[in-house]
Enzyme design. Structure first.
Site, PDB file in Angstrom:
ATOM      1  N   HIS A 110      10.830  10.237  29.126  1.00 20.36           N
ATOM      2  CA  HIS A 110       9.647   9.919  28.860  1.00 20.36           C
ATOM      3  C   HIS A 110       8.637  10.303  30.589  1.00 20.36           C
ATOM      4  CE1 HIS A 110       9.659   6.680  31.690  1.00 20.36           C
ATOM      5  NE2 HIS A 110      10.670   6.122  30.962  1.00 20.36           N
ATOM      6  N   GLY A 111       7.722  10.499  30.441  1.00 22.48           N
ATOM      7  CA  GLY A 111       7.052  11.128  31.540  1.00 22.48           C
ATOM      8  C   GLY A 111       6.808   9.977  32.465  1.00 22.48           C
ATOM      9  N   ARG A 125      23.713   2.031  39.101  1.00 21.36           N
ATOM     10  CA  ARG A 125      24.460   3.246  38.563  1.00 21.36           C
ATOM     11  C   ARG A 125      25.764   2.949  38.081  1.00 21.36           C
ATOM     12  NH1 ARG A 125      20.388   5.118  37.336  1.00 21.36           N
ATOM     13  NH2 ARG A 125      19.163   6.671  38.469  1.00 21.36           N
ATOM     14  N   ASN A 153       7.259   3.542  37.527  1.00 15.85           N
ATOM     15  CA  ASN A 153       7.992   4.547  38.283  1.00 15.85           C
ATOM     16  C   ASN A 153       7.139   4.802  39.594  1.00 15.85           C
ATOM     17  OD1 ASN A 153       8.712   6.812  35.338  1.00 15.85           O
ATOM     18  ND2 ASN A 153      10.241   5.304  36.493  1.00 15.85           N
ATOM     19  N   GLY A 202      15.703   7.375  30.639  1.00 14.09           N
ATOM     20  CA  GLY A 202      16.646   7.552  31.465  1.00 14.09           C
ATOM     21  C   GLY A 202      18.177   7.252  31.187  1.00 14.09           C
ATOM     22  N   ASN A 203      18.090   6.057  30.662  1.00 12.80           N
ATOM     23  CA  ASN A 203      19.434   5.509  30.541  1.00 12.80           C
ATOM     24  C   ASN A 203      20.039   5.474  29.249  1.00 12.80           C
ATOM     25  OD1 ASN A 203      20.681   4.460  33.320  1.00 12.80           O
ATOM     26  ND2 ASN A 203      18.702   3.448  33.483  1.00 12.80           N
ATOM     27  N   GLU A 215      14.868   1.743  26.856  1.00 15.09           N
ATOM     28  CA  GLU A 215      15.632   1.657  28.084  1.00 15.09           C
ATOM     29  C   GLU A 215      16.708   0.782  28.132  1.00 15.09           C
ATOM     30  OE1 GLU A 215      16.953   3.194  30.583  1.00 15.09           O
ATOM     31  OE2 GLU A 215      15.500   3.788  31.853  1.00 15.09           O
ATOM     32  N   ARG A 216      17.502   0.850  29.284  1.00 19.22           N
ATOM     33  CA  ARG A 216      18.600   0.191  29.549  1.00 19.22           C
ATOM     34  C   ARG A 216      17.886  -1.299  29.910  1.00 19.22           C
ATOM     35  NH1 ARG A 216      21.725   0.255  35.242  1.00 19.22           N
ATOM     36  NH2 ARG A 216      22.342  -2.048  35.380  1.00 19.22           N
ATOM     37  N   HIS A 217      18.244  -2.574  29.641  1.00 14.61           N
ATOM     38  CA  HIS A 217      17.511  -3.803  30.003  1.00 14.61           C
ATOM     39  C   HIS A 217      18.118  -4.299  31.572  1.00 14.61           C
ATOM     40  CE1 HIS A 217      16.074  -7.728  29.957  1.00 14.61           C
ATOM     41  NE2 HIS A 217      15.666  -7.950  28.793  1.00 14.61           N
TER      42      HIS A 217
END
Length: 227
Positions: free
Chosen positions: A8-9, A114, A14, A182-183, A86-88
């Site tokens: 996503h943008g 990470r 972010n 991302g994740n 997304e990752r929680h």
């Protein structure tokens, strides 16, 4: 065959450098422009899709809509599913990343962000911001709604959707777009490409950039490139 991923943008959180996870935030104007540019790149390169998959979070859905509109494909079927979320990030959601690093140390926060298999502090299901209190997930068994995830658990969540929907679509000859996070995209890429647990820590997908995965007829990975 080719599979296209788009993260996503750029989102409001972010921009504020906050942990987002399953919290539902909107795109910034920059994020909208990134999505428009991605759609225009796909159009210019001649990419056509038969189906698009996205999450149930606004920033991914809007990115998907904008990308399809800019590439003249807003009419194709879209499947929105929580498994592509997304990752929680557990209790970290909503916290400032810099302030969290100052409190816990850069190394600990880097591990939370990470590491493949280290969980963040878990969010209590009774927390007002818990996904357990969001009607998007009211139909799900309580035990499948996460309170915090690492990338390993994120992959375990995403993988059934790959096996049940994305892979069968590709194998049936459909041209597939996945607009997610991302994740969740890193987790899928790890599975498809065969990235090691160590290497995935440094594998990044930038916002709004179409990532093309070239696969053979049995979905074995051949190569990847950005448009």
């Amino acid at each position: 065959m080719e599979l296209v991923f788009i993260r996503h943008g750029f989102s409001e959180w972010n921009a504020k450098n906050l942990f987002t996870g399953w919290r539902d935030v909107n795109l910034t104007e920059r994020g909208v422009e990134e999505a428009k540019a991605a759609g225009q790149k796909l159009l210019a390169a001649g990419y056509e899709f038969d189906i698009a998959f996205t999450s149930v979070l606004t920033r991914a859905i809007k990115t998907c809509n904008i990308v399809l509109e800019e590439s003249n494909q807003l009419w194709i079927p879209q499947v929105k599913h929580w498994r592509l979320n997304e990752r929680h990030y557990g209790e970290l959601q909503g916290l400032d990343k810099k302030a969290t690093a100052e409190k816990y140390g850069d190394e600990q926060v880097h591990i939370w962000r990470r590491s493949y298999d280290t969980l963040p502090p878990l969010l209590a299901p009774s927390d007002p911001n818990s996904a357990h209190n969001d009607r998007r997930y009211a139909h799900l068994p309580k035990e499948v709604v996460p309170n915090g995830e690492n990338l390993k658990v994120t992959l375990e969540r995403v993988l059934p959707f790959w096996e049940d929907q994305i892979a069968p679509a590709l194998l049936s000859g459909k041209r597939v777009l996945v607009t997610a996070h991302g994740n969740s995209l890193r987790a899928l890429a790890k599975h498809i490409i065969g990235i090691s647990d160590a290497e995935i820590m440094d594998f990044e997908i930038p916002t709004g950039q179409p990532l093309v995965l070239k696969l053979d007829s049995k979905l074995n990975f051949i190569e990847k490139f950005y448009l």
